[in-house]
Design a protein around this motif. Structure first.
Motif, PDB file in Angstrom:
ATOM      1  N   GLU A   1       0.623  -1.284   0.183  1.00 39.37           N
ATOM      2  CA  GLU A   1       0.035   0.013  -0.032  1.00 39.37           C
ATOM      3  C   GLU A   1       0.772   1.443   0.113  1.00 39.37           C
ATOM      4  N   LYS A   2       2.135   1.239   0.512  1.00 36.46           N
ATOM      5  CA  LYS A   2       2.928   2.480   0.576  1.00 36.46           C
ATOM      6  C   LYS A   2       4.098   2.491  -0.317  1.00 36.46           C
ATOM      7  N   PRO A   3       4.264   2.587  -1.570  1.00 35.57           N
ATOM      8  CA  PRO A   3       5.410   2.574  -2.142  1.00 35.57           C
ATOM      9  C   PRO A   3       6.666   3.251  -1.939  1.00 35.57           C
ATOM     10  N   GLU A   4       6.218   4.495  -1.254  1.00 36.58           N
ATOM     11  CA  GLU A   4       7.275   5.390  -0.528  1.00 36.58           C
ATOM     12  C   GLU A   4       7.949   4.718   0.456  1.00 36.58           C
ATOM     13  N   SER A   5       7.534   3.651   0.792  1.00 34.31           N
ATOM     14  CA  SER A   5       8.132   3.128   2.414  1.00 34.31           C
ATOM     15  C   SER A   5       9.582   2.479   2.190  1.00 34.31           C
ATOM     16  N   SER A   6       9.640   1.872   1.083  1.00 32.56           N
ATOM     17  CA  SER A   6      11.002   1.090   0.745  1.00 32.56           C
ATOM     18  C   SER A   6      11.158   0.780  -0.681  1.00 32.56           C
ATOM     19  N   TYR A   7      12.266   0.370  -1.034  1.00 31.19           N
ATOM     20  CA  TYR A   7      12.639   0.155  -2.449  1.00 31.19           C
ATOM     21  C   TYR A   7      11.734  -1.137  -3.049  1.00 31.19           C
TER      22      TYR A   7
ATOM     23  N   ALA B   1       8.896  -1.816  -1.994  1.00 29.64           N
ATOM     24  CA  ALA B   1       7.331  -1.391  -2.157  1.00 29.64           C
ATOM     25  C   ALA B   1       7.279  -0.713  -3.477  1.00 29.64           C
ATOM     26  N   ARG B   2       8.353  -0.065  -4.004  1.00 28.06           N
ATOM     27  CA  ARG B   2       8.324   0.887  -4.991  1.00 28.06           C
ATOM     28  C   ARG B   2       8.321  -0.104  -6.195  1.00 28.06           C
ATOM     29  N   VAL B   3       8.915  -1.133  -6.195  1.00 31.26           N
ATOM     30  CA  VAL B   3       9.093  -2.376  -7.282  1.00 31.26           C
ATOM     31  C   VAL B   3       7.747  -2.703  -7.463  1.00 31.26           C
TER      32      VAL B   3
END
Length: 487
Positions: A171-177, A179-181
């Motif tokens: 749910e939170k792409p900005e939380s970690s690499y 999550a962004r992937v």
């Protein structure tokens, strides 16, 4: 001596009336002479209590003011003089108006210090106060979400920690690499699925089944199955890790996700089991209708697009303007279709067979589409058509400006809130690094209310006394001084 004569001592018998007393207050370097006759209209306020504090000794005096000069008999307050000028209006006019340029939250703090109830604030000023409070609550919520993303509570069990980790991952792409992937993969799967749905309708890419009907190519069908598998896995993981599953299920975007996934499984069940219960033709029609519902997955892009979310919010805030637009168009369509029908009856080859049929002509004319399938042939009919599309242009153009304003206002507000949340985190880190003490209790326990869980590492941070979190981080009353201007 002159000043002492204006401030007579009040004996125990009350020989001196409070209405005859004058007091001098110095607020932020601005001196003001106030009279007991006016102040006693609201005896619960701080200024009214100053009238009787002289007989109570210095302890009573300094509980009400910052300093006191017994020679001049002058009370000193290190407060905002501009706000004070507005607040004393209550003693003369019975209501308070906030001057332009004063922060509503700071003004509320000043009213609380002077013990003036917020009900005396005029309604026009209460609107600004409520908007500011909503902004601060949103900033506090964002800060809390960021703090939750930065660490885990060691007191939680393994399943809880795993659940939070999966939730941040999905749910939170900005939380970690990672999550962004995953967010990028989800976005690509949505695009691939949409492209496959479009390519599947090209006759050259279709094949014939055993019944001689055109069906999608097996390769495209396999890609579609892989996309649905990803969407299903994504939805299940988000549902399992959701902290509030009921809110998750009834959320609009999650309902869209269900509608994007469900048609595949329903059509699969109908294909394998439906033929036993109904005719094969009916099954194929039902499957085709369900496959069309796959277009709902394009709305999944809104989850990854801030622009689409902003547009949705702007349209939601512009329902009144959109309602006016539809009302204008509905009235125009009814009027011009009736006029067109009446004016075209004299022509032997008229295309206006009835008023309901003329609605279609009025719609495409007022919206300047003009397909040309129905058109007037008489002179009066052409004049009516020209008038209808001119009125349509005006009706459509009128609400455009408010809608654009709502979009720009919300977009700018989101950027400001995001910047403010980052600023608060920087201040909290700064205070933590310098070892300064901030809020009361356990630093962050009052951020969003008592009794909520917070990361254990966050206990090492100290709450900043910035403009935003004066009321949101602590139950104590931290009042601003006149030197702390609102930015």
């Amino acid at each position: 001596m002159a000043s002492e004569s204006r401030f007579p001592d009040v004996d125990s018998n009350g020989s001196e009336k409070n209405e005859d007393i004058e007091i001098i207050v110095n607020v932020g370097g601005v001196r003001q002479v106030l009279y007991g006759e006016n102040l006693n209209r609201y005896p619960a306020t701080r200024l009214a209590q100053l009238i009787n504090c002289l007989s109570g000794g210095y302890d009573t005096i300094f509980s009400l003011c910052d300093d006191y000069d017994p020679g001049k008999r002058e009370f000193y307050f290190d407060r905002d003089p501009d706000a004070f000028r507005c607040i004393i209006d209550i003693y003369y006019f019975g209501e308070i108006h906030m001057k332009k340029g004063i922060c509503p939250i700071c003004f509320k703090n000043e009213m609380e210090f002077w013990k003036v109830d917020l009900k005396f604030l005029d309604d026009c000023c209460k609107t600004h106060l409520s908007e500011k409070k909503e902004e601060l609550e949103e900033i506090a919520r964002r800060v809390q979400l960021i703090l939750d993303d930065l660490g885990m509570d060691a007191s939680e069990n393994r399943w809880k920690r795993c659940q939070k980790y999966i939730w941040k991952l999905m749910e939170k792409p900005e939380s970690s690499y990672s999550a962004r992937v995953i967010a990028v993969l989800s976005f690509l799967f949505i695009l691939i699925s949409s492209v496959v749905m479009c390519l599947g309708t090209i006759p050259e890419l279709q094949i014939l089944d055993s019944e001689g009907n055109h069906v999608e190519h097996p390769t495209l069908d396999n890609i579609e199955t892989a996309c649905i598998g990803w969407f299903t896995l994504e939805y299940v993981l988000r549902l399992i890790s959701s902290p509030n599953k009921l809110f998750f299920v009834i959320s609009f975007m999650n309902i869209i996700d269900v509608f994007a996934i469900l048609p595949f499984y329903v059509s699969l069940i109908l294909t394998h089991l439906g033929a036993r219960m109904m005719e094969l033709t009916n099954v194929q029609q039902a499957v085709q209708a369900l496959r069309i519902m796959r277009i709902a997955r394009i709305f999944k892009l809104a989850r990854h697009s801030t622009g689409l979310q902003t547009l949705t919010y702007a349209l939601k805030r512009s329902l009144k303007e959109l309602g006016l637009l539809l009302m204008y168009l509905a009235v125009g369509i009814f009027v011009f279709s009736a006029l067109g029908y009446t004016m075209e009856q004299s022509h032997p080859e008229t295309l206006f067979k009835s008023i309901p049929q003329s609605f279609w002509w009025a719609i495409i004319t007022m919206t300047t589409v003009g397909y040309g399938d129905i058109y007037p042939k008489t002179t009066l009919g052409k004049l009516n058509a020209a008038t209808s599309f001119l009125c349509g242009v005006i009706a459509i153009a009128l609400p455009i400006h408010p809608i654009i304003n709502n979009f720009v206002r919300y977009y700018n507000k989101q950027r400001v809130l995001e910047t403010a949340a980052k600023h608060e985190l920087e201040l909290m880190e700064l205070y933590s690094g310098e070892g300064k003490v901030g809020g009361s209790k356990n630093e962050l326990e009052d951020l969003m209310g008592e009794g909520k869980e917070h990361p254990s590492w966050s206990r090492q941070l100290k709450v900043s006394h910035s403009d935003t979190f004066i009321h949101l981080l602590s139950d104590e009353k931290h009042y601003r001084t006149r030197l702390q201007s609102c930015k």
